[in-house]
Design an enzyme around this catalytic site. Structure first.
Site, short mmCIF file in Angstrom:
data_model
loop_
_atom_site.label_atom_id
_atom_site.label_comp_id
_atom_site.label_asym_id
_atom_site.label_seq_id
_atom_site.Cartn_x
_atom_site.Cartn_y
_atom_site.Cartn_z
N TYR A 1 0.81 -1.16 0.01
CA TYR A 1 0.37 -0.02 0.01
C TYR A 1 0.74 1.06 -0.08
CZ TYR A 1 0.97 0.83 5.19
OH TYR A 1 1.44 1.17 6.13
N CYS A 2 0.44 2.40 -0.37
CA CYS A 2 0.65 3.71 -0.24
C CYS A 2 -0.20 4.62 0.07
CB CYS A 2 1.65 3.89 -1.47
SG CYS A 2 0.52 4.17 -3.15
N THR A 3 -0.23 5.93 -0.44
CA THR A 3 -1.13 6.77 -0.12
C THR A 3 -2.76 6.52 -0.83
OG1 THR A 3 0.51 8.47 0.35
CG2 THR A 3 -1.75 9.30 -0.18
N GLY B 1 -2.47 4.14 -3.78
CA GLY B 1 -2.35 2.85 -4.25
C GLY B 1 -1.83 2.90 -5.82
N LEU C 1 -3.66 4.06 1.86
CA LEU C 1 -4.06 4.35 3.39
C LEU C 1 -5.09 5.29 3.55
CD1 LEU C 1 -2.93 3.54 6.12
CD2 LEU C 1 -1.42 5.57 6.06
#
Length: 164
Positions: free
Chosen positions: A97-99, A101, A126
């Site tokens: 995951y990141c901020t 996607g 996230l």
């Protein structure tokens, strides 16, 4: 009849997407659909099941330091190399995951090319995780803060406090 048609056009024109529909459109505009998606409720069920999974945070260090998903392993984006995960079992599930996607999808592609069999990108990253009511942590303590990368993406955080 003209008045009715005019009123109908005005009404239809005034309709807008809900926040979530707009978020979906924004996120999908960044995805290449090269890595299967997993949704927050699905990840949460896996976390509760006790299944051995790797949760990788593909954001940069300053973002990760604000908050992360519990037990996530920070791997970053800019300096990511699969050597960072060389001791992982390639047959176990990996969720990245990141901020939102986008960066995590790129990391997911690299993991797939390196032979990882079961790689997923967390849909909406996230921001969506937090908006769905799931917890984020700063070190071991629950946090309401989420590093949202930029004001452009920060506007999508509806639960929690954005950090830029």
């Amino acid at each position: 009849m003209k008045i009715f048609s005019l009123l109908l056009l005005l009404f239809i024109g005034s309709l807008s997407f809900t926040q979530e529909e707009s978020f979906d459109e924004m996120v999908k505009s960044y995805y290449k659909n090269t890595v299967p998606l997993i949704y927050p409720n699905q990840l949460y069920k896996k976390m509760l099941s006790g299944e051995k999974i790797y949760i990788l945070d593909a954001r940069e260090g300053k973002e990760y330091e604000v908050s992360s998903i519990q037990n996530a392993i920070h791997v970053g984006f800019l300096g990511f190399n699969t050597r960072k995960v060389s001791d992982f079992d390639k047959n176990k599930t990996v969720i990245v995951y990141c901020t939102i996607g986008a960066r995590s999808e790129t990391i997911g592609e690299k993991l797939q090319k390196d032979g990882f069999k079961d790689v997923y990108n967390l849909y909406g990253g996230l921001i969506y995780w937090k908006n769905q009511g799931y917890k984020v942590y700063h070190q071991k303590d629950e946090s309401s803060f989420v590093h949202v990368y930029s004001k452009k993406w920060g506007k999508w955080l509806t639960v929690g406090k954005p950090v830029y």
